[in-house]
Each structure stands twice: as structure tokens, then as C-alpha cells.
Scaffold this active site. Structure first.
Site, mmCIF file in Angstrom:
data_model
loop_
_atom_site.group_PDB
_atom_site.id
_atom_site.type_symbol
_atom_site.label_atom_id
_atom_site.label_comp_id
_atom_site.label_asym_id
_atom_site.label_seq_id
_atom_site.Cartn_x
_atom_site.Cartn_y
_atom_site.Cartn_z
ATOM 1 N N GLY A 1 -5.414 -32.937 21.349
ATOM 2 C CA GLY A 1 -6.812 -32.940 21.744
ATOM 3 C C GLY A 1 -7.067 -32.534 23.185
ATOM 4 O O GLY A 1 -8.185 -32.694 23.678
ATOM 5 N N GLU B 1 0.822 -34.111 20.697
ATOM 6 C CA GLU B 1 0.651 -33.039 19.713
ATOM 7 C C GLU B 1 -0.401 -32.013 20.118
ATOM 8 O O GLU B 1 -1.431 -31.886 19.463
ATOM 9 C CB GLU B 1 0.226 -33.646 18.367
ATOM 10 C CG GLU B 1 1.185 -34.658 17.812
ATOM 11 C CD GLU B 1 0.675 -35.296 16.521
ATOM 12 O OE1 GLU B 1 1.505 -35.487 15.627
ATOM 13 O OE2 GLU B 1 -0.522 -35.599 16.413
ATOM 14 N N PRO B 2 -0.159 -31.266 21.180
ATOM 15 C CA PRO B 2 -1.142 -30.249 21.563
ATOM 16 C C PRO B 2 -1.128 -29.070 20.592
ATOM 17 O O PRO B 2 -0.063 -28.588 20.215
ATOM 18 C CB PRO B 2 -0.669 -29.803 22.951
ATOM 19 C CG PRO B 2 0.787 -30.114 22.980
ATOM 20 C CD PRO B 2 1.011 -31.288 22.074
ATOM 21 N N ARG C 1 -4.461 -26.646 20.273
ATOM 22 C CA ARG C 1 -5.351 -25.737 20.998
ATOM 23 C C ARG C 1 -4.809 -25.362 22.383
ATOM 24 O O ARG C 1 -4.849 -24.194 22.776
ATOM 25 C CB ARG C 1 -6.708 -26.435 21.177
ATOM 26 C CG ARG C 1 -7.815 -25.576 21.745
ATOM 27 C CD ARG C 1 -9.009 -26.456 22.151
ATOM 28 N NE ARG C 1 -9.418 -27.362 21.102
ATOM 29 C CZ ARG C 1 -10.262 -27.044 20.132
ATOM 30 N NH1 ARG C 1 -10.812 -25.854 20.095
ATOM 31 N NH2 ARG C 1 -10.574 -27.927 19.202
ATOM 32 N N TYR D 1 -19.349 -25.028 14.728
ATOM 33 C CA TYR D 1 -19.762 -25.983 15.752
ATOM 34 C C TYR D 1 -20.195 -25.370 17.083
ATOM 35 O O TYR D 1 -19.934 -25.919 18.139
ATOM 36 C CB TYR D 1 -18.733 -27.114 15.994
ATOM 37 C CG TYR D 1 -17.289 -26.897 15.606
ATOM 38 C CD1 TYR D 1 -16.709 -27.694 14.612
ATOM 39 C CD2 TYR D 1 -16.489 -25.958 16.243
ATOM 40 C CE1 TYR D 1 -15.382 -27.535 14.263
ATOM 41 C CE2 TYR D 1 -15.148 -25.806 15.893
ATOM 42 C CZ TYR D 1 -14.609 -26.595 14.902
ATOM 43 O OH TYR D 1 -13.292 -26.442 14.549
ATOM 44 N N CYS E 1 -22.617 -11.088 5.490
ATOM 45 C CA CYS E 1 -23.983 -11.254 4.990
ATOM 46 C C CYS E 1 -24.401 -12.709 5.080
ATOM 47 O O CYS E 1 -24.425 -13.435 4.076
ATOM 48 C CB CYS E 1 -24.072 -10.759 3.556
ATOM 49 S SG CYS E 1 -23.829 -8.999 3.509
ATOM 50 N N GLU E 2 -24.731 -13.128 6.285
ATOM 51 C CA GLU E 2 -24.997 -14.527 6.602
ATOM 52 C C GLU E 2 -25.682 -14.492 7.962
ATOM 53 O O GLU E 2 -25.093 -13.993 8.916
ATOM 54 C CB GLU E 2 -23.627 -15.148 6.771
ATOM 55 C CG GLU E 2 -23.226 -16.533 6.345
ATOM 56 C CD GLU E 2 -23.835 -17.172 5.148
ATOM 57 O OE1 GLU E 2 -24.723 -17.991 5.385
ATOM 58 O OE2 GLU E 2 -23.454 -16.894 4.009
ATOM 59 N N TYR F 1 -7.411 -21.979 16.110
ATOM 60 C CA TYR F 1 -8.465 -22.174 15.105
ATOM 61 C C TYR F 1 -9.298 -20.918 14.850
ATOM 62 O O TYR F 1 -10.495 -20.993 14.609
ATOM 63 C CB TYR F 1 -9.356 -23.368 15.502
ATOM 64 C CG TYR F 1 -8.551 -24.615 15.763
ATOM 65 C CD1 TYR F 1 -7.890 -25.247 14.713
ATOM 66 C CD2 TYR F 1 -8.405 -25.137 17.041
ATOM 67 C CE1 TYR F 1 -7.121 -26.375 14.939
ATOM 68 C CE2 TYR F 1 -7.631 -26.267 17.272
ATOM 69 C CZ TYR F 1 -6.995 -26.876 16.212
ATOM 70 O OH TYR F 1 -6.229 -27.986 16.449
HETATM 71 C C1 PLP Z 1 -5.756 -31.306 15.103
HETATM 72 C C2 PLP Z 1 -4.713 -32.267 15.433
HETATM 73 C C3 PLP Z 1 -3.961 -32.112 16.596
HETATM 74 C C4 PLP Z 1 -4.203 -31.007 17.588
HETATM 75 O O1 PLP Z 1 -5.444 -31.039 18.174
HETATM 76 P P1 PLP Z 1 -5.763 -30.005 19.373
HETATM 77 O O2 PLP Z 1 -7.145 -30.310 19.733
HETATM 78 O O3 PLP Z 1 -5.584 -28.642 18.823
HETATM 79 O O4 PLP Z 1 -4.786 -30.296 20.459
HETATM 80 C C5 PLP Z 1 -2.944 -33.006 16.835
HETATM 81 N N1 PLP Z 1 -2.683 -34.012 15.977
HETATM 82 C C6 PLP Z 1 -3.391 -34.189 14.839
HETATM 83 C C7 PLP Z 1 -3.032 -35.293 13.929
HETATM 84 C C8 PLP Z 1 -4.421 -33.335 14.539
HETATM 85 O O5 PLP Z 1 -5.125 -33.527 13.424
#
Ligand code: PLP
Length: 431
Positions: free
Chosen positions: A248, A290-291, A293, A334, A361-362, A390
Site C-alpha cells: 500500500g 508487500e509492495p 504499486r 476510481y 464505446c463508453e 494495475y
Molecule cells: C494489493 C495488495 C498488495 C499491494 O498493494 P500496493 O498498493 O500495490 O502496494 C499487497 N498485499 C495485499 C494482500 C494486497 O491485496
């Protein structure tokens, strides 16, 4: 510029990872996803170093591969020593096809099918991150049937509101992901796991959202999680060794966005964890982050060709490009911000404002509204920044538009990592 990958060369053209984007468009066609391998690798190393320096190396970085999954990214991630987080059998399959060590895969998801769980068990996936009671029981049953001991982590909703967009907020009780703390469900699941013969409870996981720019929500989550681990120890006498704090980490989409340096993140989260663990006399757990993005987002951009420019007096100008929500649905989903640059005029001032529209077409098929850019003309190469995460992974064949090609640039040299889809690909499964 929003990313280290980007520069302007002597021709006034935008470059990515040292490659001229106008030349890339000419050579490979548009739409085209372009990635800078150098930036991806530097970011992996920055994350790793932050754990080495501030958490005594007692942890691992897992790339959240839903951000961008294809064989080449798994190869790069694995060569940097990262593990990966996967959310479907399809992602596991892709990782394995790329030679990824299954022991370094963490399998997430709120509705893994029994077939997917069995596939993960049979292929030696390192951890299954359990989302709910039904799944917990299914994993135990399948582990027994396959005569395996399966290492699991439970996904907990720590009740933290990370103040991001509603669709990408997942840590609060009203979320489809994980076990809630407040109602005792998380403790019940943990105690049940400990009793199951074929499961090994390795620890707990939380993921509080995406595009987070401050350390506070992560610190709050870490405190809650260590508190929960301590409570579990009091109830059962078991000390679980692992804590996964999810991903995140926010990235810059616009120049006005800030970006938190990863070392600051790890420094602050680490000291919070040390304090909390010391206050409870709890041994420091191995940490996972867990990066997704943050690793691929800023390293990617998308190139399009401008097909028409439509000015509606006193309202707005639409610049239509040869892709759209089929390769980048994020604005439609979003209202995500994007920085737009006319690649062949990158040396000029952005003295024009226009709405970038796709070819689907949207009416909602827009990439960005009222965006500053250089004056666009038919035939120009329009570049949308920060599309590494993404975008390809969310792309579709809506309107039977073939998905674009992706190229990886290394020291200025591009190589194709995903071929452009053909019309034949579109009808491959049609009978
Ligand atoms: C989506 C997700 C991430 C990665 O989120 P980012 O915003 O891309 O860093 C990590 N862990 C889990 C469980 C996720 O669902």
C-alpha cells in the site's frame, strides 16, 4: 517529472530509462507499455536495504504481483531476491512458468477455490494466507488428503482506516477481506488453526489499503497486530514467528504528490514494533512487506498515438487516443490522477488543457480529464506516466481491442516482454 525514469533528450523527446519514447512508438507501434528495468531493480533494492538497515535483515520483501504479472517481471523480482504475493492459480502458474521458487510465494485471496488451494499445496507454495473459516477448513482437509503440512498465515482486519479511496481501503471491519478482530473471529480462527494437524500457523497478515502516504496507519496496524499476537500467546502459549504488514505504499502520480522514502517507512515502523514488542516482552517477529504499486508503478508509462482532437467551444477539448479503458481502466474505476506529456513535444511548456479519451464505446472511457499538457495534434505520441501498476494487469479485450505490447528498457535498450495481441488471439477460444 514524476519518476526517476523520465527525462527529455536533445530532440525534445520524452525518454524512459534512457530510451526515446517517440522512437519506441515508431519501432513497436502504439499503444505501448514501456517499463524501466533499472528503476524496478533500484526500488527492489531500496526496499530490501530498508529491512537490512532498520529491521536487522529479519524480513523479506514480497512483490504484490497483481500490480503487474508476466513471466519477465517474476524473473526480475526473483533475481533481486524478493518473494511474491499471488492471488490466483493463474498468477502461481505464471510465476512457476518463469522459474520462480514456489517456497517464496504467498497465496492471498478472499475466495480461493478448492482447486486453487490444491494446486498451491501440490506445487509447494510457501504460505497460504487464510481469509475465512470455510477456507481454513478446506485447506486442512486438502492438506490431509495430500499428506502435506501446510504453512499458513491468517489475514486479520486490524480496524485501521488508511484514509484512501473507498475502493482501495481494506483494513476496516466492513471489508470482504480477512478475519475481524473486534468480534473475536480472528482469535477463534487462530485457535482453530493451532489445533489442526496438517496446518502450521506461521503468523498473521494485514493489508490496510493502497496509495498510503504516511507511516501512521502502518504503525497503528503494527501495534494492533503485535497486541493480537501477544493475546494469542496468552490464550494458547504459542508464539507465532511472522508478521506480514501488507503493501500500500503510495507513489507519485502527479508532481504535487509526495512520496514517502521507504527507509523512513521502515525506520519508523521498526521502532514502533520494537517498542510494542518490548512492552509486551514479545520476541520480534520476522517481518514481511508487500509492495506492488511502488515497485512497478513509477517504472512504467503508456504511449498512444493521437487520432483526433475535438474542441467543444467553452466546454473542453477531447484528445482521442488509440487505446483507453481497455488498457487502463483506472480513471473509469476510481478517477485516478495521471501526468500527461506529449512525448514528441516534451521539451515544450504545458500550456494546454485537454481531456484524454479512449477509443472504447463508453462515455466513461477517459484516461484523464482537464489535464495540463503540451498542445496535442493528430499524429502526436501521447504519454501517460506512472502506468506500470494495475494497467496491463487490469486490461481487457473490451470492444475486441487487442491488448498492447509491453517493452522493458534496460540501459536504453528495449526488449519485448509481452507480445501485442493479434486478432487471432481474440478468437482463440471462440467456437
Ligand atoms: C494489493 C495488495 C498488495 C499491494 O498493494 P500496493 O498498493 O500495490 O502496494 C499487497 N498485499 C495485499 C494482500 C494486497 O491485496
Amino acid at each position: 517529472m514524476v519518476s526517476d525514469s523520465l527525462a527529455v533528450n536533445s530532440l525534445g523527446h520524452l525518454t524512459c530509462g534512457g530510451a526515446d519514447c517517440v522512437e519506441l512508438a515508431k519501432e513497436f507501434g502504439t499503444p505501448l507499455y514501456v517499463f524501466d528495468e533499472g528503476l524496478i531493480r533500484r526500488t527492489c533494492r531500496d526496499f530490501k536495504r530498508s529491512i537490512d538497515e532498520y529491521y536487522d535483515g529479519n524480513g523479506q520483501v514480497l512483490y504484490a504481483s497483481k500490480a503487474f504479472a508476466c513471466k519477465e517481471i517474476y524473473r526480475i523480482i526473483s533475481s533481486e531476491g524478493l518473494g511474491a504475493d499471488v492471488v490466483s492459480a493463474g498468477e502461481i502458474y505464471t510465476a512457476l512458468a518463469a522459474g520462480f521458487d514456489p517456497a517464496n510465494l504467498f497465496f492471498h485471496g478472499n475466495n480461493k477455490t478448492p482447486e486453487e488451494i490444491e494446486y498451491a499445496i501440490k506445487n509447494g507454495v510457501g504460505r497460504i494466507v487464510v481469509d475465512n473459516m470455510t477456507e481454513l477448513d478446506t485447506i486442512e482437509t486438502l492438506a490431509k488428503e495430500n499428506d502435506e503440512k501446510v504453512r499458513v498465515i491468517l489475514r486479520i482486519k486490524p480496524g485501521i482506516d488508511a484514509h484512501t479511496h473507498n475502493f482501495i481501503r481494506t483494513g476496516q471491519i466492513d471489508s470482504k477481506f480477512g478475519f475481524a478482530l473486534e468480534n473475536g473471529e480472528a482469535m477463534e480462527a487462530a485457535e482453530k488453526t493451532a489445533k489442526y494437524e496438517n496446518l502450521v500457523l506461521m503468523g498473521f497478515h494485514c493489508h490496510i489499503g493502497s496509495q498510503i502516504f504516511t507511516t501512521e496507519p502502518f504503525k497503528a496496524a503494527a501495534r494492533v497486530m503485535i497486541g493480537f499476537m501477544d493475546e494469542f500467546r496468552q490464550n494458547t502459549g504459542i508464539v507465532v514467528p511472522e508478521l506480514n504488514l501488507g503493501g500500500g505504499f503510495g507513489v507519485k502520480y502527479l508532481d504535487s504528490d509526495g512520496q514517502l522514502p521507504f527507509e523512513v517507512f521502515m525506520q519508523e515502523v521498526s521502532s514502533t514494533m520494537k517498542e510494542k514488542a518490548a512492552s509486551l516482552d514479545y520476541p520480534m517477529p520476522r517481518i514481511y512487506i508487500e509492495p506492488g504499486r511502488a515497485i512497478v508503478g513509477p517504472a512504467g508509462l503508456t504511449l498512444y498515438t493521437v487520432g483526433c482532437v475535438k474542441t467543444i467551444e467553452n466546454i473542453r477539448t477531447y484528445v482521442s487516443v488509440d487505446g483507453g479503458m481497455s488498457d487502463n481502466p483506472r480513471y473509469a474505476l476510481y478517477q485516478s490522477d495521471y501526468d500527461i506529456i506529449v512525448a514528441n513535444k516534451a521539451g515544450q511548456k504545458k500550456n494546454y488543457t485537454a481531456t484524454v479519451a479512449g477509443k472504447c464505446c463508453e462515455s466513461g472511457d477517459l484516461i484523464q480529464e482537464h489535464a495540463p499538457m503540451q498542445r496535442p495534434e493528430v499524429g502526436d505520441i501521447l504519454a501517460v506516466m506512472t502506468t506500470g501498476a494495475y494497467n496491463y494487469s487490469m486490461a481487457s479485450n473490451y470492444n475486441r481491442i487487442p491488448r498492447p505490447m509491453a517493452v522493458m528498457v534496460r540501459e536504453g535498450e528495449p526488449r519485448v516482454i509481452i507480445r501485442r495481441e493479434t486478432f487471432e488471439d481474440l478468437i482463440r477460444n471462440d467456437l
